[in-house]
Every structure is written in structure tokens, then in C-alpha cells.
Design a protein around this motif. Structure first.
Motif, mmCIF file in Angstrom:
data_model
loop_
_atom_site.group_PDB
_atom_site.id
_atom_site.type_symbol
_atom_site.label_atom_id
_atom_site.label_comp_id
_atom_site.label_asym_id
_atom_site.label_seq_id
_atom_site.Cartn_x
_atom_site.Cartn_y
_atom_site.Cartn_z
ATOM 1 N N GLY A 176 13.173 0.220 -3.559
ATOM 2 C CA GLY A 176 12.277 1.216 -2.982
ATOM 3 C C GLY A 176 12.006 2.388 -3.891
ATOM 4 N N HIS A 177 12.979 2.725 -4.748
ATOM 5 C CA HIS A 177 12.826 3.927 -5.565
ATOM 6 C C HIS A 177 13.472 3.732 -6.939
ATOM 7 N N THR A 226 4.905 -1.634 -6.289
ATOM 8 C CA THR A 226 5.160 -0.243 -5.897
ATOM 9 C C THR A 226 4.196 0.728 -6.560
ATOM 10 N N LYS A 252 3.418 9.646 -1.589
ATOM 11 C CA LYS A 252 4.026 8.315 -1.531
ATOM 12 C C LYS A 252 5.120 8.303 -0.465
ATOM 13 N N GLU A 261 8.126 5.912 1.370
ATOM 14 C CA GLU A 261 8.959 4.712 1.303
ATOM 15 C C GLU A 261 9.700 4.594 2.618
ATOM 16 N N LEU A 294 10.662 -3.394 3.759
ATOM 17 C CA LEU A 294 10.455 -2.239 2.893
ATOM 18 C C LEU A 294 8.954 -2.025 2.764
ATOM 19 N N ILE A 303 5.826 0.483 1.228
ATOM 20 C CA ILE A 303 5.403 1.535 0.306
ATOM 21 C C ILE A 303 3.973 1.915 0.673
#
Length: 339
Positions: A230-231, A247, A267, A269, A306, A308
Motif C-alpha cells: 500500500g505504501h 499504485t 492519495k 490508501e 487494498l 488506492i
């Protein structure tokens, strides 16, 4: 369960030194399916060979189940290594032996009784779905079946740890999925901790709960799979994640936004239940904002969603600040990004 502290590994090659590992620190807890990913030459295979002491570190400590391997007597080290199974990319089966004998070999070497050997081999061949192949030879099996034999053999001595060095890279996608499903069963039904070395992020996505990213002998990023997917913080991590989760905003969309004089986006998440919430409607109704979804992507990671989102949020600055604070309070990761 497995701890690597300050690991350096240097190989001497004629008049030069090759630094394969440079200050690696890593902890794998009991029950983990821990993935280690990196490009060729990153040091992944060297790392995994340290865990069962096929390689010894030039500097640092390898600790397995509380035992410092460098401090063990030869006999004690053998006992520890019996608790560590390993499967390989190219199967490493004995072509002159039947499937039964291949799986039985660790037990034969351990001088177990014929009764014990038969019971354990029969159990494992049933577990990996090859009960009908006991009298066959490796040459008569497909690649996926050979890897199942490799897994059964690695489990023969009831190990606590299973090391997988590129165990699926020689297999087609459908067979890879079946082997990953089997490894998940190994983890859940036998309670075995798995350390999995790969260069394929899709493998990490499907079965690992934690991941470490390697580059040039160092771990550049590690954490839960959801956090890293995710990051991702490092460019190499982002490159790997991009192979399975988009992403970043596509270039054509960025060009269009620049033409519209939009240079900053928000953004989001979102993980799990947050990923399916009516975010746009909430922001527009609750905070009187105009919100456009510029780019979105959703993916499944081990039965967890997940999501984005890149949003163009327009409105009063105070309302925008309140909206983003609200999202963060709901467990949504928020970031202002330039495009």
C-alpha cells in the motif's frame, strides 16, 4: 523463530572481495510466511543459506529458535538443522530413486524404522496429492509434481521451518498457484514457519504476511505485505509492487491533468472494509466539497482488499482539512501528492 543480526557475508575471489550481504537485520516470527524479494544478485539466496548454515556469515549472528548457530557444537548444530527443511527451484530429486524413496531419504539417513518411514511417507504423499505416484520415478512426473515431492521430502523430519529458494520460478502460472496453495496448507495445518525467496511480487501477494525487499546485499524495506504494497517507500519496492498493483497514475492521465492545470492530488490508501465505503459521497455531502476520482485501483491481498484512490478535491481549504482529518480518523492513509 529466526533472527539475523548485523549479517555481513564476504566472498573472496582471487584478488577481490564480493560483499554479498551488508549489515542485514531480519526477524521472522513463528507462524510467518515471510517473503524475501529482490532482483538477481541482491543476496537473497545467500541470505536463506545462512539460516540453515549451508553458508556461515563473515560477521554477525544467526539465531534459530533462540540458539546462536555459531556457538553450537557440531552435534547440536545437526539437531537444529534437522528442524529446517528446504525446497529448491530445480527440485534436486534423485532420478534413480522412486518417489517413495526420495521422500523417505531424510528418514533413512536418520535411521528411522521401516514402520515409521512407511507411515510418514504415506502420510506426506497423501498430503501433497501424490499417493498414487509412490512407485514412479521423477522423470515420469511433471514439474509441479516434482516440486510436490520436494515439499514432501522437506517435511519428512517434521521441521519447524521451511526454506523455499525460488520454489516456483521454474513453473507455469497455474502450477505455481497450486504449489502456493500447498505451502499455505503446510503453514496452517502443520504450523510450520516459511521463509520464501522469490523475484516475483505476485508470489508475495498470494501467500506472504510479511516481506523484506533486498537490493545490493541490503534490506531496503520490510514490513507487513499490506503496508509495503500500500505504501512502498523505496523505488525498488515501488517497482516490484507496480508489477501486481498499479499504485501510480498512468502518464496519459498525468498529461491530461497538467493540461487542466491540476498539479496536486489527494492519495487515499484503504484496507479491508474501508476500501468499499462510499468515500466520494461522504466527502461531498458531509463537507460540501467537489470531489473527482482521477484514478483508482483495487486488489486482493490474502483475502483483504487494498484500494488506492487519487482524488481531485475542490472547495474551501478549511472544509478540505476537516475532510482529510475525518478520513485519517477512519483509518484511511492520506497523502498529498504532486503530479
Amino acid at each position: 523463530m529466526i533472527e539475523l543480526r548485523g549479517i555481513h557475508k564476504v566472498y573472496q575471489k582471487k584478488d577481490t572481495e564480493v560483499h554479498a550481504l551488508k549489515g542485514v537485520d531480519l526477524t521472522i516470527e513463528q507462524g510467518d510466511i515471510f517473503g524475501v524479494i529482490g532482483y538477481s544478485g541482491a543476496g537473497k539466496s545467500t541470505l536463506v543459506r545462512l539460516v540453515n548454515y549451508l553458508e556461515q556469515p563473515t560477521e554477525g549472528h544467526v539465531i534459530v529458535d533462540g540458539a546462536y548457530l555459531a556457538e553450537q557444537s557440531p552435534n547440536a548444530l545437526r539437531q537444529i538443522k534437522k528442524q529446517i527443511g528446504m525446497i529448491f527451484q530445480h527440485f534436486n530429486l534423485l532420478e534413480s530413486k522412486t518417489i517413495y524413496k526420495n521422500v523417505a531419504m531424510p528418514l533413512i539417513l536418520a535411521k528411522k524404522s521401516k514402520k515409521e518411514i512407511h507411515a510418514r511417507v504415506s502420510e506426506l504423499l497423501e498430503f501433497v496429492g501424490l499417493a498414487d505416484k509412490a512407485i514412479n520415478y521423477p522423470s515420469e512426473l511433471s514439474g509441479g509434481q516434482k516440486q510436490r515431492v520436494g515439499i514432501a521430502r522437506a517435511l519428512a523430519t517434521n521441521p519447524k521451518i521451511l526454506l523455499c529458494d525460488e520454489a516456483t520460478s521454474a513453473l507455469d502460472p497455474q502450477t505455481t498457484q497450486s504449489i502456493l496453495d500447498l505451502l499455505q496448507r503446510v503453514n496452517k495445518e502443520y504450523g510450520i514457519t516459511i521463509m520464501l525467496i522469490t523475484h516475483e511480487m505476485s508470489v508475495i501477494q498470494k501467500i506472504c504476511n510479511k516481506v523484506a525487499v533486498m537490493e545490493e546485499g541490503k534490506i531496503i524495506e520490510q514490513g507487513s505485505v499490506l503496508d509495503v504494497f500500500g505504501h512502498p517507500k523505496h523505488q525498488t519496492s515501488r517497482n516490484f509492487v507496480q508489477t501486481v498493483v498499479k499504485t501510480d497514475i498512468p502518464r496519459r492521465i498525468k498529461d491530461h491533468l497538467n493540461q487542466q492545470d491540476v498539479h496536486v492530488l489527494t492519495k487515499l490508501e484503504m484496507v479491508g472494509e474501508h476500501a468499499t465505503q462510499p468515500i466520494l459521497a461522504t466527502l461531498m455531502q458531509r463537507f460540501e466539497l467537489t470531489v473527482s476520482a482521477v484514478f483508482t485501483n483495487m486488489t486482493e491481498i490474502q483475502d483483504t482488499t487494498l484500494a488506492i484512490w487519487y482524488l481531485d478535491i475542490q472547495g474551501k481549504e478549511a472544509d478540505k482539512i476537516n475532510a482529510l482529518s475525518y478520513l485519517e480518523a477512519q483509518g484511511v492513509r492520506v497523502e498529498e501528492v504532486s503530479i
